[in-house]
Design a protein around this motif. Sequence first.
Motif, PDB file in Angstrom:
ATOM      1  N   MET A  39      43.284  41.382  41.572  1.00 24.33           N
ATOM      2  CA  MET A  39      43.136  40.520  40.392  1.00 24.33           C
ATOM      3  C   MET A  39      43.064  41.401  39.144  1.00 24.33           C
ATOM      4  SD  MET A  39      40.181  37.704  39.534  1.00 24.33           S
ATOM      5  CE  MET A  39      40.700  36.619  40.882  1.00 24.33           C
ATOM      6  N   ILE A  40      43.977  41.191  38.214  1.00 22.08           N
ATOM      7  CA  ILE A  40      44.022  42.003  37.002  1.00 22.08           C
ATOM      8  C   ILE A  40      42.995  41.480  35.998  1.00 22.08           C
ATOM      9  CG2 ILE A  40      45.465  42.763  35.079  1.00 22.08           C
ATOM     10  CD1 ILE A  40      47.883  42.400  36.892  1.00 22.08           C
ATOM     11  N   PRO A  41      42.123  42.344  35.474  1.00 19.23           N
ATOM     12  CA  PRO A  41      41.143  41.896  34.489  1.00 19.23           C
ATOM     13  C   PRO A  41      41.792  41.226  33.290  1.00 19.23           C
ATOM     14  CG  PRO A  41      40.604  44.100  35.261  1.00 19.23           C
ATOM     15  CD  PRO A  41      41.954  43.765  35.831  1.00 19.23           C
ATOM     16  N   TYR A  42      41.347  40.005  32.985  1.00 16.62           N
ATOM     17  CA  TYR A  42      41.849  39.214  31.860  1.00 16.62           C
ATOM     18  C   TYR A  42      43.339  38.919  31.989  1.00 16.62           C
ATOM     19  CZ  TYR A  42      37.620  41.645  30.414  1.00 16.62           C
ATOM     20  OH  TYR A  42      36.369  42.187  30.394  1.00 16.62           O
ATOM     21  N   GLY A  43      43.829  38.973  33.253  1.00 16.21           N
ATOM     22  CA  GLY A  43      45.257  38.770  33.478  1.00 16.21           C
ATOM     23  C   GLY A  43      45.673  37.328  33.647  1.00 16.21           C
ATOM     24  N   ASP A  44      44.741  36.447  34.011  1.00 15.74           N
ATOM     25  CA  ASP A  44      45.064  35.028  34.147  1.00 15.74           C
ATOM     26  C   ASP A  44      43.792  34.205  33.960  1.00 15.74           C
ATOM     27  OD1 ASP A  44      43.620  35.170  36.587  1.00 15.74           O
ATOM     28  OD2 ASP A  44      45.440  35.736  37.662  1.00 15.74           O
ATOM     29  N   PHE A  45      43.956  32.880  33.930  1.00 14.34           N
ATOM     30  CA  PHE A  45      42.816  32.008  33.670  1.00 14.34           C
ATOM     31  C   PHE A  45      41.824  32.000  34.833  1.00 14.34           C
ATOM     32  CE2 PHE A  45      45.895  30.284  30.618  1.00 14.34           C
ATOM     33  CZ  PHE A  45      45.091  30.242  29.477  1.00 14.34           C
TER      34      PHE A  45
ATOM     35  N   TYR B 207      40.728  34.508  36.479  1.00 12.59           N
ATOM     36  CA  TYR B 207      39.774  35.580  36.228  1.00 12.59           C
ATOM     37  C   TYR B 207      38.678  35.106  35.276  1.00 12.59           C
ATOM     38  CZ  TYR B 207      37.893  40.140  34.907  1.00 12.59           C
ATOM     39  OH  TYR B 207      37.046  41.195  34.683  1.00 12.59           O
ATOM     40  N   PHE B 208      39.077  34.414  34.221  1.00 13.68           N
ATOM     41  CA  PHE B 208      38.103  33.928  33.241  1.00 13.68           C
ATOM     42  C   PHE B 208      37.170  32.884  33.862  1.00 13.68           C
ATOM     43  CE2 PHE B 208      41.349  35.696  30.473  1.00 13.68           C
ATOM     44  CZ  PHE B 208      40.605  36.292  29.480  1.00 13.68           C
ATOM     45  N   TYR B 209      37.735  31.981  34.660  1.00 14.26           N
ATOM     46  CA  TYR B 209      36.916  30.940  35.285  1.00 14.26           C
ATOM     47  C   TYR B 209      35.845  31.554  36.181  1.00 14.26           C
ATOM     48  CZ  TYR B 209      40.640  27.710  33.840  1.00 14.26           C
ATOM     49  OH  TYR B 209      41.548  26.992  33.116  1.00 14.26           O
ATOM     50  N   ILE B 210      36.252  32.489  37.047  1.00 16.57           N
ATOM     51  CA  ILE B 210      35.311  33.121  37.976  1.00 16.57           C
ATOM     52  C   ILE B 210      34.260  33.912  37.210  1.00 16.57           C
ATOM     53  CG2 ILE B 210      35.081  34.842  39.804  1.00 16.57           C
ATOM     54  CD1 ILE B 210      37.889  34.053  40.734  1.00 16.57           C
ATOM     55  N   CYS B 211      34.726  34.683  36.238  1.00 15.96           N
ATOM     56  CA  CYS B 211      33.827  35.538  35.470  1.00 15.96           C
ATOM     57  C   CYS B 211      32.784  34.710  34.713  1.00 15.96           C
ATOM     58  CB  CYS B 211      34.646  36.371  34.492  1.00 15.96           C
ATOM     59  SG  CYS B 211      33.757  37.773  33.815  1.00 15.96           S
ATOM     60  N   LEU B 212      33.222  33.665  34.044  1.00 13.60           N
ATOM     61  CA  LEU B 212      32.301  32.824  33.267  1.00 13.60           C
ATOM     62  C   LEU B 212      31.337  32.074  34.176  1.00 13.60           C
ATOM     63  CD1 LEU B 212      34.737  31.472  30.526  1.00 13.60           C
ATOM     64  CD2 LEU B 212      32.824  33.040  30.192  1.00 13.60           C
ATOM     65  N   ALA B 213      31.817  31.625  35.336  1.00 14.65           N
ATOM     66  CA  ALA B 213      30.937  30.931  36.289  1.00 14.65           C
ATOM     67  C   ALA B 213      29.831  31.854  36.776  1.00 14.65           C
ATOM     68  CB  ALA B 213      31.750  30.404  37.465  1.00 14.65           C
ATOM     69  N   LEU B 214      30.188  33.093  37.096  1.00 16.07           N
ATOM     70  CA  LEU B 214      29.187  34.054  37.568  1.00 16.07           C
ATOM     71  C   LEU B 214      28.223  34.458  36.458  1.00 16.07           C
ATOM     72  CD1 LEU B 214      31.439  36.387  39.763  1.00 16.07           C
ATOM     73  CD2 LEU B 214      29.658  34.843  40.585  1.00 16.07           C
ATOM     74  N   MET B 215      28.711  34.448  35.218  1.00 13.28           N
ATOM     75  CA  MET B 215      27.893  34.926  34.105  1.00 13.28           C
ATOM     76  C   MET B 215      27.071  33.835  33.444  1.00 13.28           C
ATOM     77  SD  MET B 215      30.164  37.845  32.220  1.00 13.28           S
ATOM     78  CE  MET B 215      28.738  38.269  31.238  1.00 13.28           C
ATOM     79  N   LEU B 216      27.214  32.594  33.881  1.00 11.93           N
ATOM     80  CA  LEU B 216      26.444  31.503  33.284  1.00 11.93           C
ATOM     81  C   LEU B 216      24.934  31.775  33.336  1.00 11.93           C
ATOM     82  CD1 LEU B 216      26.665  28.793  31.873  1.00 11.93           C
ATOM     83  CD2 LEU B 216      26.601  27.673  34.125  1.00 11.93           C
ATOM     84  N   PRO B 217      24.385  32.231  34.493  1.00  9.53           N
ATOM     85  CA  PRO B 217      22.945  32.571  34.504  1.00  9.53           C
ATOM     86  C   PRO B 217      22.593  33.693  33.525  1.00  9.53           C
ATOM     87  CG  PRO B 217      23.778  32.332  36.742  1.00  9.53           C
ATOM     88  CD  PRO B 217      24.977  32.329  35.838  1.00  9.53           C
TER      89      PRO B 217
END
Length: 406
Positions: free
Chosen positions: A1-7, A9-19
Amino acid sequence: MIPYGDFTYFYICLALMLPVIILGLVGKRSLVYNRVITLVMLILIFSDENKNLYDNKFLSYQFIFFALYICYQVVLIRVYISIAKKTNQFKNYAFAIVLSILPLIIVKILQSSWLGDFQITVHGNKLIEFIVFLGISYIAFKSVQLIMEIRDNRIKSINTMKLIDFITFFPTISSGPIDRYKRFIKDEEKIPEPNVYYGMLIKAIHMVFMGFLYKYIIAYYINENVIKVTPIDTDPTFLNYLYYMYGYSFYLFFDFAGYSLFAIAFSYLFGIQTPINFNKPFKAKNIKEFWNRWHMSLSFWFRDCIYMRFVFWVSKEKLLKDKLLISNLGFLINFFIMGIWHGIEIHYILYGLYHAFLFIAYGYFEQWRKKHPPKLNYKLMNVIAILITFHSVAFGFLLFSGKLIH
């Protein structure tokens, strides 16, 4: 998975970072959870179904090499700092620097097209496809910088977990910006007040939207409507080269500046104020100012770790007396290394030497201008200087692209 390469990546990253965001808004932080997120994201970044281990989708050879590389750099730094406390000899320092960059040198050699058909294969794949992973250069830069700062007594002790946090910080793992250890740790240890974190959150949201504008709209449009449609390979005319040069220059800026905005934004969500990487570079009035605005963290790293140290060493040892000559040699070494860092290919090497030439030429121009002050209007001179600088840089990007020299 390329960092910031597709949506995705953003969905997973934001979901994990919500806390993380919720904790930040109430003035709290969990380093344990931050490290768990980092581990999960690194596994996803380095996952590759074509190069997995024991048919495990999320455990790839690249992640294994990445983990081993991190261990290698951490052990090297820990050993060096323990040795430096006892005896800060130059030979130990030089040996540590060589060991730190040795894996990167090997990778660059294996990546070189000069090897031709000589490639080692593993399970039907080239060895280089297994051992090259995103961020290997930037991790090496951080490690070398740390060793140099230990040598200078700027860093006297290092906590192993904080060292791993710094080296593996996933928002900037692939292409920077390159942070400094002491600055990073200062942010990690200081939990922002809720109102301060809220301001960082607003800035992060703004940077994410700007990043989408830069990378996924402007850069995408230029790539599709200029770079891909310009028949520079089949019809290498002057106008096609010119058209491609302008398109490629602006594409590089908007694509990389967009990525950098994403990296800085996600850093802010962690409460880490990673430094900016671009500051209106095409408004620069000379080549020195351009490199103070373009890929700033890398530019400053090369300036501090190569150019300044070379100049200081030659001056201290009194190997040369002419300050301008010392500076010019420093530029040659600095940009030659920067060129081969991009790749051991002729167009990258020429790109580095070209910028060294620009720096040297501008140094002589500055000397001449002191004796011959311009008579034109100040504002007009600035416009002319910006245009000359932009076209000099854009030609360099054309050289960098490999299209000018096949």
